[in-house]
Design a protein around this motif. Structure first.
Motif, PDB file in Angstrom:
ATOM      1  N   LEU A  93       0.843  -1.208   0.000  1.00  0.00           N
ATOM      2  CA  LEU A  93       0.000   0.000   0.000  1.00  0.00           C
ATOM      3  C   LEU A  93       0.870   1.247   0.000  1.00  0.00           C
ATOM      4  O   LEU A  93       0.606   2.216  -0.728  1.00  0.00           O
ATOM      5  CB  LEU A  93      -0.917  -0.002   1.230  1.00  0.00           C
ATOM      6  N   LEU A 102       1.063   4.144  -2.982  1.00  0.00           N
ATOM      7  CA  LEU A 102       0.871   5.584  -2.772  1.00  0.00           C
ATOM      8  C   LEU A 102       1.975   6.385  -3.471  1.00  0.00           C
ATOM      9  O   LEU A 102       1.700   7.334  -4.206  1.00  0.00           O
ATOM     10  CB  LEU A 102       0.854   5.877  -1.260  1.00  0.00           C
ATOM     11  N   LEU A 137      -7.139   4.238   1.954  1.00  0.00           N
ATOM     12  CA  LEU A 137      -6.415   4.717   0.775  1.00  0.00           C
ATOM     13  C   LEU A 137      -7.296   4.651  -0.466  1.00  0.00           C
ATOM     14  O   LEU A 137      -7.211   5.511  -1.351  1.00  0.00           O
ATOM     15  CB  LEU A 137      -5.145   3.886   0.558  1.00  0.00           C
ATOM     16  N   GLY A 183      -6.157  12.617  -4.190  1.00  0.00           N
ATOM     17  CA  GLY A 183      -5.929  11.378  -4.935  1.00  0.00           C
ATOM     18  C   GLY A 183      -5.781  11.663  -6.413  1.00  0.00           C
ATOM     19  O   GLY A 183      -4.937  11.071  -7.094  1.00  0.00           O
ATOM     20  N   SER A 203       4.064   7.431   1.996  1.00  0.00           N
ATOM     21  CA  SER A 203       4.475   6.079   1.634  1.00  0.00           C
ATOM     22  C   SER A 203       5.420   5.500   2.684  1.00  0.00           C
ATOM     23  O   SER A 203       5.274   4.352   3.124  1.00  0.00           O
ATOM     24  CB  SER A 203       5.163   6.144   0.268  1.00  0.00           C
ATOM     25  N   PRO A 211      -5.513   0.027  -4.156  1.00  0.00           N
ATOM     26  CA  PRO A 211      -5.399  -0.466  -2.770  1.00  0.00           C
ATOM     27  C   PRO A 211      -6.088  -1.805  -2.529  1.00  0.00           C
ATOM     28  O   PRO A 211      -5.538  -2.659  -1.844  1.00  0.00           O
ATOM     29  CB  PRO A 211      -6.074   0.641  -1.951  1.00  0.00           C
TER      30      PRO A 211
END
Lengths: 303, 353
Positions: free
Chosen positions: B72, B76, B207, B217, B249, B291
């Motif tokens: 994840l 990001l 996320l 986003g 991240s 995600p």
């Protein structure tokens, strides 16, 4: 005799020893990157080279081992090239995948061939070859010019790569491919072929680098023994600004920073050794920070 | 989800399925060639991943926590085009902080203790990548190189910690003492699966909303797709977006280190991560940086690695062979993508309208 020349000589020798595989791998990566391909799988190609050297070196001696190391690196690079150049897949992801492949394959094959314990594998290695005259240079001579033959190969690779890149038509075509795929295609250059050849040459040199670890340094194979040296070689290419001689200098600097620990050990300073393990990486980061605006990557890199 | 997105998801699922089958076929062929019993090996692979409730929870799902969480974090960064390949280093920074704090919170109520330890881990991860962010913003050093180099520094740093300030009181082994009971996560009864699994799923959902429902986003995606276009047409401060993506991240990767310490190891030692940062890249990319996809691919890779352990125990097959399967899965998906892209390009050429 005072210990200073001994320490300095030992330092120079250690620096060159650490630098040798990095120099080979970085020069190979430089060739691939100048053709526009960033090849993260050279870490895997080094591993394949190391295992190839171990398997062939057991029965065939160091020269056959070195040759098979190069072949093993070229095979992995050719597979990478088929995906990343031939099929035009993402270079970073392909490189990650083929390093993963090499890690699994070398580990499994090694355990199958040499048994799961893997102890006791001991190979005949290249002995030091002394260069007449040069080795009599005070202080540095014995360190620099009493090295295994692989080190001299690495030293030769640098001017050879420079000559090939800057003084031949093939080198010009290669650099043109790395600067602009479209322009190179428009000029009738076989872009994919050029890139594939560059990647395979780079893989062969990474294989030699892995072979040099086995045949000129440790004399045995261990899983994941390259320990990220292939990735370091990629950083060294950046640090050297994509120029052969500067890349060689960067590899030597990295080797020198790694070798500092031997000097401090022989001086008997009570400093945790881990600080010296960090030093080359910290210095590389600082050096990269100081180079801004002075170097330029090939414009078509990664595209 | 719109039908188009759902169709794309289904197609991707199909591709990964075919890729997995290809990987297993190659594994079987390799096993046969090397003289291992393929049938028994594959049975062990399945048993180790899914064969029992214990295997599913305490091997596969347990292993999926660091892979999903780190995956994840990488998703990001990669969405913004920031190539964070230093998740291992950030994981270790988080693990160091989690251990250092976790040793001190014995008198606290568990919720508070765990919350503080997790926060410390996330902050440590972000601070660790802060070096790379600073080098990028001030000196233009590419994060792909700096985060990589920081991995090696982190490894040496862990070694320094477990032989120095954080070494166990007995000073025998290079490892820390166990963290306070209050900071250890509850586990599912009868298994080793800890609460961190739910945390990683919650993070994935969070996320997913962030990526698909917020302007931030969108800014990430725009920056990743074309920084120039995002800056000129979108008025996006792309350097700030990339910096934020890297920090977020790394905080997630550091959090993963905290999860591992509070849920599994309870202590710091070297080689706490068997290359999670590297596998995490594969997990994220295979999921197309989505995600929920990361949860699926993280689970898949965890099952393979859990099964590989059983394969080694029961059939003597080296467990590292499973990396070959993972690599083949990635390559087949890459080739399928490249093929689809070419087919689309050819269609555009034929039918310009």
């Amino acid at each position: 005799m005072s210990p200073v020349p001994e320490v300095a000589g030992g330092f120079a020798g250690a620096a060159v020893r650490v630098a040798t595989p990095l120099l080979l791998a970085a020069t190979g990566e430089l060739i691939a990157e100048r053709a526009g391909v960033i090849n993260l799988s050279i870490e895997g190609a080094m591993l394949c080279g190391a295992l190839g050297a171990a398997i062939a070196g057991v029965s065939g001696g160091p020269w056959l081992g070195l040759f098979c190391a190069m072949l093993a690196g070229m095979v992995l690079a050719a597979l990478f090239a088929a995906v990343a150049v031939g099929a035009g897949a993402d270079q970073i992801i392909s490189g990650t995948a083929f390093t993963l492949l090499a890690t699994g394959l070398t580990g499994a094959v090694y355990r199958r061939v040499f048994g799961s314990a893997g102890s006791g594998l001991s190979l005949r290695t290249f002995g030091a070859v002394e260069m007449p005259l040069l080795k009599t240079i005070p202080i540095l001579g014995p360190g620099l010019f009493s090295q295994p033959v692989v080190t001299y190969l690495a030293m030769l690779a640098v001017p050879t790569a420079w000559w090939a890149l800057y003084r031949t038509r093939a080198g010009l075509a290669l650099r043109a491919t790395g600067e602009s795929t479209e322009a190179a295609m428009a000029a009738g250059l076989p872009v994919r072929t050029i890139r594939t050849i560059a990647v395979v040459i780079g893989g062969g040199m990474a294989g030699l680098a892995g072979g040099s670890l086995v045949l000129a340094q440790v004399g045995t194979f261990a899983e994941q023994m390259t320990a990220g040296r292939g990735f370091i070689a990629i950083a060294i290419v950046v640090l050297g600004g994509w120029q052969p001689f500067r890349v060689a200098l960067a590899a030597l600097l990295f080797g020198a920073a790694s070798a500092l620990q031997f000097v401090f050990q022989s001086l008997g300073l009570a400093v945790p050794y881990q600080l010296f393990l960090m030093l080359p990486y910290v210095l590389t980061l600082l050096a990269l920070g100081g180079m801004v605006g002075r170097v330029r990557a090939p414009a078509g890199l990664g595209k | 989800m719109t039908p188009v997105v759902r169709a794309a998801g289904a197609r991707q699922l199909f591709t990964v399925g075919v890729a997995l089958a290809a990987g297993l076929v190659i594994l079987t062929a390799g096993l046969g060639l090397a003289g291992y019993p393929p049938g028994r090996s594959l049975a062990a692979l399945w048993q180790g991943g899914f064969g029992s409730w214990y295997a599913l929870t305490s091997a596969t799902l347990l292993r999926s926590v660091p892979l999903i969480t780190i995956g994840l974090g990488i998703a990001l960064a990669f969405r913004a085009g920031a190539l964070n390949i230093g998740a291992d280093g950030q994981f270790y920074a988080g693990a160091i902080a989690a251990t250092a704090v976790g040793l001190q919170v014995g008198q606290w109520p568990p919720i508070l203790a765990i919350g503080v330890v997790w926060t410390a881990a996330a902050i440590a991860g972000a601070l660790w990548v802060g070096v790379a962010v600073l080098l990028r913003l001030r000196f233009g050093v590419l994060e792909v190189i700096s985060t990589l180099l920081l991995n090696f520094i982190a490894l040496a740093f862990v070694s320094l910690m477990v032989t120095g300030p954080l070494q166990e009181a007995r000073h025998t082994y290079p490892q820390s003492d166990l963290i306070a009971e209050a900071a250890r996560l509850p586990v599912l009864p009868g298994s080793r699966l800890h609460l961190g699994f739910l945390a990683s799923i919650a993070l994935a959902l969070g996320l997913w909303i962030l990526f698909s429902r917020t302007t931030w986003g969108f800014r990430l995606l725009a920056t990743g797709a074309s920084p120039r276009a995002a800056a000129i047409a979108g008025g996006i401060d792309t350097e700030a977006t990339i910096a934020a993506a890297l920090l977020g991240s790394a905080a997630i990767a550091g959090f993963a280190g905290g999860l591992e310490v509070t849920g599994v190891s309870y202590a710091l030692f070297q080689n706490l991560s068997p290359g999670y940062g590297f596998t995490g890249i594969a997990v994220a990319l295979l999921a197309r940086l989505h995600p929920l996809g990361v949860v699926a691919t993280g689970f898949l890779f965890a099952a393979l690695e859990a099964g590989a352990g059983a394969m080694q125990r029961d059939a003597g097959v080296p467990s590292v062979a499973v990396y070959v399967v993972e690599a083949v899965v990635i390559v087949v998906v890459l080739l399928s993508d490249a093929y689809a892209r070419r087919a689309r390009a050819a269609q555009v050429m034929e039918d310009p309208a």
